[in-house]
Write an enzyme that holds these catalytic residues in place. Sequence first.
Site, PDB file in Angstrom:
ATOM      1  N   ALA A  27       0.835  -1.203   0.000  1.00  0.00           N
ATOM      2  CA  ALA A  27       0.000   0.000   0.000  1.00  0.00           C
ATOM      3  C   ALA A  27       0.868   1.249   0.000  1.00  0.00           C
ATOM      4  O   ALA A  27       1.988   1.249   0.528  1.00  0.00           O
ATOM      5  CB  ALA A  27      -0.929   0.011   1.211  1.00  0.00           C
ATOM      6  N   ASP A  28       0.334   2.311  -0.580  1.00  0.00           N
ATOM      7  CA  ASP A  28       1.044   3.590  -0.585  1.00  0.00           C
ATOM      8  C   ASP A  28       0.031   4.719  -0.549  1.00  0.00           C
ATOM      9  O   ASP A  28      -1.017   4.642  -1.208  1.00  0.00           O
ATOM     10  CB  ASP A  28       1.923   3.736  -1.832  1.00  0.00           C
ATOM     11  CG  ASP A  28       2.853   4.934  -1.731  1.00  0.00           C
ATOM     12  OD1 ASP A  28       3.880   4.827  -1.030  1.00  0.00           O
ATOM     13  OD2 ASP A  28       2.545   5.985  -2.329  1.00  0.00           O
ATOM     14  N   THR A  29       0.332   5.759   0.220  1.00  0.00           N
ATOM     15  CA  THR A  29      -0.581   6.888   0.381  1.00  0.00           C
ATOM     16  C   THR A  29       0.113   8.195   0.058  1.00  0.00           C
ATOM     17  O   THR A  29       1.267   8.416   0.459  1.00  0.00           O
ATOM     18  CB  THR A  29      -1.107   6.952   1.837  1.00  0.00           C
ATOM     19  OG1 THR A  29      -1.772   5.726   2.151  1.00  0.00           O
ATOM     20  CG2 THR A  29      -2.079   8.112   2.025  1.00  0.00           C
TER      21      THR A  29
END
Length: 209
Positions: free
Chosen positions: A86-88
Site C-alpha cells: 500500500a502507498d498513500t
Amino acid sequence: MGNSFHTNPINIRQIVLASSSPRRRELVASLGLSLPVLILSTNADEETPADWSPSYVVEQLALRKANAAIEQLQGEHASNSVIIGADTIVVLDGQILGKPADAADAVSMLTALQGREHEVYTGVATIGTADMHTIVRHRMTRVSMKPMNQWQIERYVATGEPMDKAGSYAIQGIGATNVDKIAGCYFNVVGLSLSLLADMLGEYGITPY
C-alpha cells in the site's frame, strides 16, 4: 490484474503486509482475519515520473512494495501467501505532497493545506504467490482542513506527529483537530481503505471476521 472472482487452488497460509506502518498493521488486524499476518518492511524504489497521475503513482508504488516483499519471502510460505502492498499520498492542486523532509517542510505543507480541500490517494496491491494473481486498485478521499494560524501550525509540528506522515498530518491522531470534514473513506486517509482491501482479499477467497 482482473476484477473477476479468483479462487486460489493452494491453501493460503498467511497474509504478508509489505509495510512498516503501525497504522496499516492495526487496520489489517482490525479485519479479524483467521490467517496469521507477517510484517515485512521493504525498501522499494519510490521515485516516479513527474507525468504520472496520482492514482497511477500510488498503484505502482503499492505494487513495487508487494513485489519487493515477495523477493524477501523464503520457505513454504513463499508459495502460499497473499501479499499486501500500500502507498498513500496527499495531493493539493495536482501537486503530490509526501512526507516532510524536516520541521520547516512540515510547516510549509500545513500552511499550504490550511483552510483548503485536498485529496488523499491510497493504492493497494495484492499478489497471491501461488499463481501470482495480482490486483491493483486505489481509493481517493477529499479532506478539508480548518484555517490555522502560524502559531497553531508550528505548535502541531512541534508535537512530532507530522514528521512521518504524507501531507504532514495524521487524521487518526492530534491532526484530527485540524480537519474540518472529509468526503470518502476515512481509513483511506489513515493509510488503507478497509472496504477496498476486504473486496480485494475476497477475490482470493479470504473474508474478514
